[in-house]
Design a protein around this motif. Sequence first.
Motif, mmCIF file in Angstrom:
data_model
loop_
_atom_site.group_PDB
_atom_site.id
_atom_site.type_symbol
_atom_site.label_atom_id
_atom_site.label_comp_id
_atom_site.label_asym_id
_atom_site.label_seq_id
_atom_site.Cartn_x
_atom_site.Cartn_y
_atom_site.Cartn_z
ATOM 1 N N ASP A 178 0.829 -1.214 0.000
ATOM 2 C CA ASP A 178 0.000 0.000 0.000
ATOM 3 C C ASP A 178 0.858 1.256 0.000
ATOM 4 N N PHE A 179 2.114 1.122 0.450
ATOM 5 C CA PHE A 179 3.009 2.269 0.577
ATOM 6 C C PHE A 179 4.001 2.373 -0.584
ATOM 7 N N ASP A 219 5.688 7.867 5.969
ATOM 8 C CA ASP A 219 4.528 7.343 6.683
ATOM 9 C C ASP A 219 5.071 6.502 7.841
ATOM 10 N N VAL A 220 4.229 6.219 8.827
ATOM 11 C CA VAL A 220 4.633 5.419 9.986
ATOM 12 C C VAL A 220 3.613 4.316 10.215
ATOM 13 N N VAL A 221 4.102 3.112 10.514
ATOM 14 C CA VAL A 221 3.268 1.968 10.857
ATOM 15 C C VAL A 221 3.908 1.268 12.051
ATOM 16 N N GLY A 222 3.111 1.000 13.088
ATOM 17 C CA GLY A 222 3.593 0.250 14.245
ATOM 18 C C GLY A 222 3.044 -1.165 14.213
ATOM 19 N N ILE A 223 3.889 -2.147 14.537
ATOM 20 C CA ILE A 223 3.482 -3.554 14.517
ATOM 21 C C ILE A 223 3.833 -4.206 15.849
ATOM 22 N N VAL A 261 11.603 1.801 4.876
ATOM 23 C CA VAL A 261 11.443 1.188 3.561
ATOM 24 C C VAL A 261 11.365 2.308 2.525
ATOM 25 N N ASP A 262 12.183 2.192 1.482
ATOM 26 C CA ASP A 262 12.192 3.234 0.454
ATOM 27 C C ASP A 262 11.016 3.043 -0.508
ATOM 28 N N PRO A 263 10.811 3.987 -1.420
ATOM 29 C CA PRO A 263 9.654 3.895 -2.332
ATOM 30 C C PRO A 263 9.638 2.655 -3.220
#
Length: 157
Positions: free
Chosen positions: A28-29, A67-71, A127-129
């Motif tokens: 998605d990113f 963007d930021v995602v926590g797991i 993570v890069d594009p």
Amino acid sequence: MAERLSGGDAAPDFTLPDSEGREVSLGDFRGRKVVVYFYPAASTPGCTKEACDFRDNIASLQGAGYDVVGISPDPLPKLVKFAEKESLNFPLLSDADHAVAEAYGAWGEKKNYGKTYEGLIRSTFVVDPDGKLALAQYNVRATGHVAKLRRDLGLDT
């Protein structure tokens, strides 16, 4: 224990449920930069400090294109309470079987108060594009981690 990743490695893909009931995938990113951070347990002092630091810095991180995602391995109901209580403004994903943490090398042997056990290793990945790791950090400290990450990314603090 899974092998640790390094900058330049392909970021392992994942699809996990978030605290709002949606499925979120790394794909998605694609085309954007994303900080993926793994934390041991919602609503514990260290994890709360780290999540609130990301919350408080989200505007500047997003302004710099991240963007930021926590797991965490927490079940969804615990993540929902954590996100609501702390007014978190980024997705929290549930990795209940810790398969994604294992793929990132963020699950393994830990020692605490003289006991050895398997658990989540607090880790952060950028993570890069193109879906490659620009940064892989293991055993990060909860307090001050976001400030260090900002410095490592060359962002003003």
